[in-house]
Design a protein around this motif. Structure first.
Motif, PDB file in Angstrom:
ATOM      1  N   ALA A 123       1.268  -1.316   0.288  1.00 59.36           N
ATOM      2  CA  ALA A 123      -0.195   0.045  -0.122  1.00 59.36           C
ATOM      3  C   ALA A 123       0.841   1.141   0.114  1.00 59.36           C
ATOM      4  CB  ALA A 123      -0.597  -0.225   0.990  1.00 59.36           C
ATOM      5  N   GLY A 124       2.051   1.041   1.167  1.00 56.54           N
ATOM      6  CA  GLY A 124       2.753   2.605   0.459  1.00 56.54           C
ATOM      7  C   GLY A 124       3.708   3.214  -0.105  1.00 56.54           C
ATOM      8  N   SER A 125       4.066   1.293  -1.374  1.00 62.30           N
ATOM      9  CA  SER A 125       4.933   1.227  -2.452  1.00 62.30           C
ATOM     10  C   SER A 125       4.019   1.525  -3.421  1.00 62.30           C
ATOM     11  CB  SER A 125       5.730   0.278  -2.608  1.00 62.30           C
ATOM     12  OG  SER A 125       5.029  -0.501  -2.350  1.00 62.30           O
ATOM     13  N   VAL A 126       3.101   0.959  -3.091  1.00 53.13           N
ATOM     14  CA  VAL A 126       2.433   1.924  -4.566  1.00 53.13           C
ATOM     15  C   VAL A 126       2.983   3.018  -5.649  1.00 53.13           C
ATOM     16  CG1 VAL A 126       0.230   1.581  -5.765  1.00 53.13           C
ATOM     17  CG2 VAL A 126       0.220  -0.267  -4.764  1.00 53.13           C
ATOM     18  N   CYS A 127       2.671   3.892  -4.907  1.00 59.39           N
ATOM     19  CA  CYS A 127       2.364   5.116  -5.655  1.00 59.39           C
ATOM     20  C   CYS A 127       3.796   5.812  -6.054  1.00 59.39           C
ATOM     21  CB  CYS A 127       2.283   6.526  -4.354  1.00 59.39           C
ATOM     22  SG  CYS A 127       1.797   8.380  -4.487  1.00 59.39           S
ATOM     23  N   ASP A 143      20.188   8.413  -4.742  1.00 56.15           N
ATOM     24  CA  ASP A 143      19.139   7.866  -4.078  1.00 56.15           C
ATOM     25  C   ASP A 143      19.643   6.522  -3.268  1.00 56.15           C
ATOM     26  OD1 ASP A 143      17.285   8.364  -5.022  1.00 56.15           O
ATOM     27  OD2 ASP A 143      17.360   7.473  -6.839  1.00 56.15           O
ATOM     28  N   CYS A 144      20.571   6.248  -2.665  1.00 52.21           N
ATOM     29  CA  CYS A 144      21.487   5.684  -1.804  1.00 52.21           C
ATOM     30  C   CYS A 144      22.577   4.880  -1.634  1.00 52.21           C
ATOM     31  CB  CYS A 144      20.233   3.865  -2.000  1.00 52.21           C
ATOM     32  SG  CYS A 144      20.522   2.786  -3.019  1.00 52.21           S
ATOM     33  N   GLU A 196      23.035   3.032  13.235  1.00 55.74           N
ATOM     34  CA  GLU A 196      21.948   2.507  12.661  1.00 55.74           C
ATOM     35  C   GLU A 196      20.834   3.773  12.513  1.00 55.74           C
ATOM     36  OE1 GLU A 196      23.407  -1.070  14.892  1.00 55.74           O
ATOM     37  OE2 GLU A 196      24.045   0.748  14.820  1.00 55.74           O
ATOM     38  N   ASP A 197      21.626   4.896  14.034  1.00 55.31           N
ATOM     39  CA  ASP A 197      20.715   6.024  13.661  1.00 55.31           C
ATOM     40  C   ASP A 197      21.017   6.649  12.560  1.00 55.31           C
ATOM     41  OD1 ASP A 197      19.231   5.434  15.844  1.00 55.31           O
ATOM     42  OD2 ASP A 197      21.049   5.592  17.264  1.00 55.31           O
ATOM     43  N   ASP A 198      21.600   6.566  11.526  1.00 55.12           N
ATOM     44  CA  ASP A 198      22.249   7.614  10.600  1.00 55.12           C
ATOM     45  C   ASP A 198      21.470   7.951   8.844  1.00 55.12           C
ATOM     46  OD1 ASP A 198      24.660   9.310  12.677  1.00 55.12           O
ATOM     47  OD2 ASP A 198      25.552   7.301  10.987  1.00 55.12           O
ATOM     48  N   TYR A 199      21.061   6.557   8.948  1.00 54.54           N
ATOM     49  CA  TYR A 199      20.081   6.328   8.219  1.00 54.54           C
ATOM     50  C   TYR A 199      19.064   5.509   8.070  1.00 54.54           C
ATOM     51  CZ  TYR A 199      25.597   6.912   6.456  1.00 54.54           C
ATOM     52  OH  TYR A 199      26.303   7.086   5.553  1.00 54.54           O
ATOM     53  N   THR A 200      18.112   5.467   6.436  1.00 56.99           N
ATOM     54  CA  THR A 200      16.931   4.896   6.926  1.00 56.99           C
ATOM     55  C   THR A 200      17.578   3.216   7.073  1.00 56.99           C
ATOM     56  OG1 THR A 200      15.551   6.292   6.976  1.00 56.99           O
ATOM     57  CG2 THR A 200      15.000   3.978   5.987  1.00 56.99           C
ATOM     58  N   TRP A 201      17.569   2.410   7.059  1.00 54.02           N
ATOM     59  CA  TRP A 201      18.505   1.146   6.482  1.00 54.02           C
ATOM     60  C   TRP A 201      17.147   0.059   5.753  1.00 54.02           C
ATOM     61  CZ3 TRP A 201      23.220   0.633   5.731  1.00 54.02           C
ATOM     62  CH2 TRP A 201      24.140   1.234   6.684  1.00 54.02           C
ATOM     63  N   ARG A 248      18.240   7.680   2.773  1.00 58.31           N
ATOM     64  CA  ARG A 248      18.744   9.120   3.178  1.00 58.31           C
ATOM     65  C   ARG A 248      17.613   8.878   4.393  1.00 58.31           C
ATOM     66  NH1 ARG A 248      19.331  11.492  -1.848  1.00 58.31           N
ATOM     67  NH2 ARG A 248      17.039  10.982  -1.997  1.00 58.31           N
ATOM     68  N   LEU A 249      18.141   9.260   5.908  1.00 56.29           N
ATOM     69  CA  LEU A 249      16.323   9.241   7.000  1.00 56.29           C
ATOM     70  C   LEU A 249      15.681  10.049   6.271  1.00 56.29           C
ATOM     71  CD1 LEU A 249      18.703  10.459  10.259  1.00 56.29           C
ATOM     72  CD2 LEU A 249      18.103   8.717   9.626  1.00 56.29           C
ATOM     73  N   GLY A 250      14.640   8.654   6.998  1.00 57.83           N
ATOM     74  CA  GLY A 250      13.304   8.955   6.452  1.00 57.83           C
ATOM     75  C   GLY A 250      12.284   9.061   5.395  1.00 57.83           C
ATOM     76  N   ASP A 251      13.368   8.264   4.278  1.00 61.61           N
ATOM     77  CA  ASP A 251      12.785   7.704   3.084  1.00 61.61           C
ATOM     78  C   ASP A 251      12.639   6.406   3.701  1.00 61.61           C
ATOM     79  OD1 ASP A 251      12.706   7.610   0.545  1.00 61.61           O
ATOM     80  OD2 ASP A 251      14.799   7.982  -0.025  1.00 61.61           O
ATOM     81  N   GLU A 252      11.531   6.155   3.963  1.00 60.89           N
ATOM     82  CA  GLU A 252      11.331   4.972   4.468  1.00 60.89           C
ATOM     83  C   GLU A 252       9.956   4.184   3.480  1.00 60.89           C
ATOM     84  OE1 GLU A 252      11.219   3.420   6.954  1.00 60.89           O
ATOM     85  OE2 GLU A 252      12.090   5.003   8.482  1.00 60.89           O
ATOM     86  N   GLU A 253       9.210   5.053   2.322  1.00 57.92           N
ATOM     87  CA  GLU A 253       8.809   4.697   1.488  1.00 57.92           C
ATOM     88  C   GLU A 253       9.691   4.190   0.219  1.00 57.92           C
ATOM     89  OE1 GLU A 253       4.841   7.063  -1.712  1.00 57.92           O
ATOM     90  OE2 GLU A 253       6.699   7.920  -1.043  1.00 57.92           O
ATOM     91  N   LEU A 254      10.183   4.422  -0.413  1.00 57.37           N
ATOM     92  CA  LEU A 254      11.347   4.452  -1.329  1.00 57.37           C
ATOM     93  C   LEU A 254      12.104   2.837  -1.018  1.00 57.37           C
ATOM     94  CD1 LEU A 254      12.670   4.053  -3.780  1.00 57.37           C
ATOM     95  CD2 LEU A 254      14.658   5.271  -2.983  1.00 57.37           C
TER      96      LEU A 254
END
Length: 282
Positions: free
Chosen positions: A20-24, A91-92, A103-108, A221-227
């Motif tokens: 659901a979060g990745s379709v867009c 992008d990554c 662990e806290d420096d990137y969205t993994w 990037r931190l917060g880039d959860e969707e990608l």
């Protein structure tokens, strides 16, 4: 060979929850730009035809094929990887990138390779263990996990304090040239890269005693959860259809891959809990 039991139903559930979060994003994105070290085989490097390839890059291509994206392979100065990522130039970071300690420096992404930092020396150097590095010149790549490990505050800082010198190099090919010339006594590096290098070079060995144990993942990037979720979804699908394991075998990494292991353990733990509940109910 490492045997893994793949939790198909669990992966399917994870993929469904991500969908659901990745379709867009899948509909909007047309390119996927991966930053990598072009001299870091077997994960990323230039082959004899002048093409960038490697385990991570082929895996990234498989993700792009699944999502309908164009893969943009962008070699970067590893020391400038954060600047490249935060500026939006890539992008990554996907190239044997250690998540432990960061662990806290990137969205993994999910971890996909078990790794460790090891020491490579000449077979004739007379160095048999980590204690034998006392007073020696040890090479390491700048901005690498091995450097973090050996620097002040790192888990092996006390060991590094016994070295004569800890010398930094822009990439490991330069370090091996100096090791072959006898200008340095050892190199601290990832085991997968060390094994690849030693297939091509004679007269060197990896010390039995490793510096640590760690895992590779993809840094966004931190917060880039969707990608990140979209790529995770694709990785699990590639594991399920066999592509991931085929690439691991191609690059002789089968005994190091760990994608799906946490899910398998979670399923096993859940089954234990259910069994205990049933016994208690009886």
């Amino acid at each position: 060979m490492k045997k893994r039991v793949f939790a198909v139903m669990t992966v399917a559930a994870v993929a469904a929850s991500m969908a659901a979060g990745s379709v867009c994003m899948a509909e909007e994105r047309t390119t996927f730009t991966v930053g990598f070290d072009a001299e870091y085989p077997p994960y990323g490097y230039m082959d004899e035809n002048g093409e960038y390839t490697g385990f991570d890059l082929e895996l990234a291509q498989a993700v792009c094929d699944m999502q309908g994206w164009e893969l943009v392979k962008t070699p970067i100065d590893w020391d400038s990887k954060d600047m490249e990522l935060n500026s939006g130039a890539i992008d990554c970071i996907w190239n044997g990138f250690t998540l432990n300690g960061r662990e806290d420096d990137y969205t993994w992404s999910v971890p996909y390779v078990d790794n460790s930092q090891v020491i490579v020396v000449s077979e004739t150097a007379g160095i048999e263990d980590l204690a034998g590095l006392e007073g020696k010149i040890v090479g390491v790549q700048a901005a690498s996990a091995a450097l973090d490990l050996l620097s002040d505050g790192g888990d092996q800082a006390d060991l590094a304090a016994t070295f004569g010198t800890l010398q930094q190099f822009p990439e490991y090919n330069s370090a091996f040239i100096e090791l072959q010339a006898g200008s340095i006594d050892a190199i601290a590096m990832d085991i997968g890269v060390a094994q690849y290098q030693l297939k091509e070079k004679e007269g060197f060995k990896i010390l039995d005693e490793a510096l640590n144990s760690e895992q590779y993942a993809i840094g966004f990037r931190l917060g880039d959860e969707e990608l990140c979720n979209t790529v995770n979804d694709s990785l699990f699908a590639l594991l399920e259809d066999g592509t991931f394991d085929e690439l691991a075998e191609k690059y002789e990494l089968t005994d190091m891959v760990c994608l799906g292991d946490e899910l398998t353990e979670a399923v096993a733990d859940e089954e234990v809990v259910e069994t205990e509940t049933e016994v208690a109910a009886e």
